[in-house]
Design a protein around this motif. Structure first.
Motif, PDB file in Angstrom:
ATOM      1  N   ILE A 112      59.954 -39.580  27.512  1.00  0.00           N
ATOM      2  CA  ILE A 112      60.749 -38.482  28.394  1.00  0.00           C
ATOM      3  C   ILE A 112      61.259 -38.671  29.467  1.00  0.00           C
ATOM      4  CG2 ILE A 112      60.944 -36.135  28.219  1.00  0.00           C
ATOM      5  CD1 ILE A 112      59.448 -35.769  26.210  1.00  0.00           C
ATOM      6  N   ARG A 113      62.195 -38.596  29.998  1.00  0.00           N
ATOM      7  CA  ARG A 113      61.988 -38.723  31.936  1.00  0.00           C
ATOM      8  C   ARG A 113      62.994 -37.732  32.064  1.00  0.00           C
ATOM      9  NH1 ARG A 113      66.254 -44.264  31.512  1.00  0.00           N
ATOM     10  NH2 ARG A 113      64.367 -44.641  30.066  1.00  0.00           N
ATOM     11  N   LEU A 114      62.891 -37.454  33.845  1.00  0.00           N
ATOM     12  CA  LEU A 114      64.213 -36.878  34.543  1.00  0.00           C
ATOM     13  C   LEU A 114      64.981 -37.414  34.185  1.00  0.00           C
ATOM     14  CD1 LEU A 114      61.404 -35.949  37.751  1.00  0.00           C
ATOM     15  CD2 LEU A 114      61.991 -34.302  35.461  1.00  0.00           C
ATOM     16  N   SER A 115      66.875 -36.741  34.311  1.00  0.00           N
ATOM     17  CA  SER A 115      67.802 -36.896  34.265  1.00  0.00           C
ATOM     18  C   SER A 115      68.227 -38.049  35.259  1.00  0.00           C
ATOM     19  CB  SER A 115      69.008 -36.122  34.392  1.00  0.00           C
ATOM     20  OG  SER A 115      68.708 -35.259  35.332  1.00  0.00           O
ATOM     21  N   ASN A 116      67.548 -37.857  36.791  1.00  0.00           N
ATOM     22  CA  ASN A 116      67.944 -38.862  37.637  1.00  0.00           C
ATOM     23  C   ASN A 116      66.812 -39.227  38.431  1.00  0.00           C
ATOM     24  OD1 ASN A 116      66.096 -36.689  38.970  1.00  0.00           O
ATOM     25  ND2 ASN A 116      67.000 -35.895  40.663  1.00  0.00           N
ATOM     26  N   ILE A 130      56.508 -31.450  30.460  1.00  0.00           N
ATOM     27  CA  ILE A 130      56.706 -32.090  29.234  1.00  0.00           C
ATOM     28  C   ILE A 130      57.257 -33.693  29.292  1.00  0.00           C
ATOM     29  CG2 ILE A 130      58.885 -31.774  28.108  1.00  0.00           C
ATOM     30  CD1 ILE A 130      59.456 -29.270  28.556  1.00  0.00           C
ATOM     31  N   ARG A 131      57.231 -34.071  30.007  1.00  0.00           N
ATOM     32  CA  ARG A 131      57.405 -35.694  30.924  1.00  0.00           C
ATOM     33  C   ARG A 131      56.482 -36.240  30.216  1.00  0.00           C
ATOM     34  NH1 ARG A 131      56.584 -39.640  34.435  1.00  0.00           N
ATOM     35  NH2 ARG A 131      57.839 -40.541  34.659  1.00  0.00           N
ATOM     36  N   ASN A 132      54.921 -35.437  30.541  1.00  0.00           N
ATOM     37  CA  ASN A 132      53.527 -35.881  30.274  1.00  0.00           C
ATOM     38  C   ASN A 132      53.418 -36.129  28.708  1.00  0.00           C
ATOM     39  OD1 ASN A 132      53.384 -36.980  33.191  1.00  0.00           O
ATOM     40  ND2 ASN A 132      52.318 -35.188  33.479  1.00  0.00           N
ATOM     41  N   THR A 133      53.952 -35.630  27.918  1.00  0.00           N
ATOM     42  CA  THR A 133      53.659 -35.626  26.413  1.00  0.00           C
ATOM     43  C   THR A 133      54.025 -36.518  26.186  1.00  0.00           C
ATOM     44  OG1 THR A 133      56.135 -34.383  25.692  1.00  0.00           O
ATOM     45  CG2 THR A 133      53.722 -33.052  26.452  1.00  0.00           C
ATOM     46  N   ARG A 134      55.263 -37.718  26.696  1.00  0.00           N
ATOM     47  CA  ARG A 134      55.521 -38.868  25.916  1.00  0.00           C
ATOM     48  C   ARG A 134      56.420 -39.603  27.360  1.00  0.00           C
ATOM     49  NH1 ARG A 134      54.526 -43.472  22.515  1.00  0.00           N
ATOM     50  NH2 ARG A 134      55.272 -42.015  20.426  1.00  0.00           N
ATOM     51  N   PRO A 135      55.201 -39.952  28.418  1.00  0.00           N
ATOM     52  CA  PRO A 135      55.534 -40.226  29.851  1.00  0.00           C
ATOM     53  C   PRO A 135      56.626 -41.975  29.204  1.00  0.00           C
ATOM     54  CG  PRO A 135      53.938 -41.038  29.695  1.00  0.00           C
ATOM     55  CD  PRO A 135      53.978 -39.998  28.272  1.00  0.00           C
ATOM     56  N   PRO A 136      58.238 -42.235  30.414  1.00  0.00           N
ATOM     57  CA  PRO A 136      59.395 -43.455  29.296  1.00  0.00           C
ATOM     58  C   PRO A 136      57.211 -45.110  29.298  1.00  0.00           C
ATOM     59  CG  PRO A 136      59.767 -42.724  31.418  1.00  0.00           C
ATOM     60  CD  PRO A 136      57.881 -41.583  31.035  1.00  0.00           C
ATOM     61  N   SER A 137      57.801 -45.716  28.656  1.00  0.00           N
ATOM     62  CA  SER A 137      57.351 -47.363  28.181  1.00  0.00           C
ATOM     63  C   SER A 137      57.710 -47.586  28.969  1.00  0.00           C
ATOM     64  CB  SER A 137      57.612 -47.732  26.821  1.00  0.00           C
ATOM     65  OG  SER A 137      56.981 -48.669  27.302  1.00  0.00           O
ATOM     66  N   VAL A 187      59.194 -24.727  37.960  1.00  0.00           N
ATOM     67  CA  VAL A 187      59.953 -25.025  36.888  1.00  0.00           C
ATOM     68  C   VAL A 187      59.670 -26.400  37.019  1.00  0.00           C
ATOM     69  CG1 VAL A 187      62.763 -25.848  36.893  1.00  0.00           C
ATOM     70  CG2 VAL A 187      61.875 -23.509  36.856  1.00  0.00           C
ATOM     71  N   SER A 188      59.416 -27.091  38.074  1.00  0.00           N
ATOM     72  CA  SER A 188      59.316 -29.011  38.419  1.00  0.00           C
ATOM     73  C   SER A 188      57.625 -29.056  37.198  1.00  0.00           C
ATOM     74  CB  SER A 188      59.153 -28.737  39.467  1.00  0.00           C
ATOM     75  OG  SER A 188      58.315 -27.587  40.192  1.00  0.00           O
ATOM     76  N   GLN A 189      56.794 -28.055  37.016  1.00  0.00           N
ATOM     77  CA  GLN A 189      56.169 -28.264  37.018  1.00  0.00           C
ATOM     78  C   GLN A 189      55.999 -28.508  35.153  1.00  0.00           C
ATOM     79  OE1 GLN A 189      52.183 -28.525  38.116  1.00  0.00           O
ATOM     80  NE2 GLN A 189      51.917 -28.828  36.392  1.00  0.00           N
ATOM     81  N   VAL A 190      56.963 -27.280  34.772  1.00  0.00           N
ATOM     82  CA  VAL A 190      56.544 -27.325  33.594  1.00  0.00           C
ATOM     83  C   VAL A 190      57.197 -28.660  33.381  1.00  0.00           C
ATOM     84  CG1 VAL A 190      58.402 -26.493  31.075  1.00  0.00           C
ATOM     85  CG2 VAL A 190      56.935 -25.094  32.939  1.00  0.00           C
ATOM     86  N   ALA A 191      58.707 -28.733  33.771  1.00  0.00           N
ATOM     87  CA  ALA A 191      59.263 -30.423  33.981  1.00  0.00           C
ATOM     88  C   ALA A 191      58.289 -31.424  33.520  1.00  0.00           C
ATOM     89  CB  ALA A 191      60.276 -30.499  34.700  1.00  0.00           C
ATOM     90  N   HIS A 192      57.189 -31.179  34.106  1.00  0.00           N
ATOM     91  CA  HIS A 192      56.737 -33.110  34.661  1.00  0.00           C
ATOM     92  C   HIS A 192      55.461 -32.246  33.027  1.00  0.00           C
ATOM     93  CE1 HIS A 192      57.866 -35.143  38.040  1.00  0.00           C
ATOM     94  NE2 HIS A 192      58.419 -34.237  38.759  1.00  0.00           N
TER      95      HIS A 192
END
Length: 191
Positions: free
Chosen positions: A176-180, A162-169, A155-160
């Motif tokens: 895309i960022r984690l909610s916390n 997905i996040r790496n497709t557009r990391p926060p500027s 789950v954490s691998q998939v989340a990261h």
């Protein structure tokens, strides 16, 4: 080898006992050291040779007393293996959920197609992300994604990924960022 022998004589074994919950059952594969953990949400596998590749600890599973015993010379190994085994137990009983937020004007997720997520993130094309079979996706809103699964690593691998497709500027915080996750932004050029 002689130095290692002297170190081992001075240290004593440390035991850590992990209780197996009531609603979880363990079954051993006859041909290998792979255990199958089954619970209310599904099943997960625990490969002892893969978990303890170098023989730094001894992991014994006592199905009669419903407990797992981890023995090692170092308390750090005991804590590591205890946490990994408990994550397997929590996964098959409660599961793991990770929330992702999409921040930015015009950034959102499109309508899902079977097991793929369509992300519109300001590129000239849409990003189609194929989700593995062990992870379920719940689309809360156009800017929020919930990932749920039994295996925390998956789950954490998939989340990261997905996040790496557009990391926060780092300047505006769009992406895309984690909610916390807290994003510290920098100030731009000043005149």
């Amino acid at each position: 080898y002689k130095i290692y022998k002297k170190i081992m004589k001075n240290k004593s074994l440390i035991d850590t006992v992990i209780k197996i919950p009531e609603n979880i059952s363990l079954e051993k594969n006859i041909s290998s050291s792979v255990y199958t953990i089954t619970g209310p949400l599904g099943s997960s596998t625990l490969d002892l040779k893969k978990l303890d590749r170098f023989g730094s600890a001894c992991i014994n599973i006592d199905t009669r007393n419903k407990q797992v015993i981890v023995r090692s010379f170092h308390p750090s190994y005991n804590g590591l293996y205890k946490q990994l085994i408990e994550n397997k137990f929590i996964g098959v009983s409660r599961g793991f959920c990770i929330y992702l937020d999409i921040v930015g004007v015009g950034y959102h997720q499109g309508s899902p197609i079977k097991d793929t997520i369509v992300l519109k993130l300001g590129h000239s094309h849409d990003i189609h992300y194929k989700v593995p079979s062990g992870v379920r996706v719940f689309l809360q809103s156009p800017s929020e994604i919930c990932l749920f699964g039994v295996d925390l690593n998956q789950v954490s691998q998939v989340a990261h990924s997905i996040r790496n497709t557009r990391p926060p500027s780092i300047y505006k915080g769009k992406g895309i960022r984690l909610s916390n996750e807290n994003i510290t932004t920098r100030t731009g050029k000043r005149k």
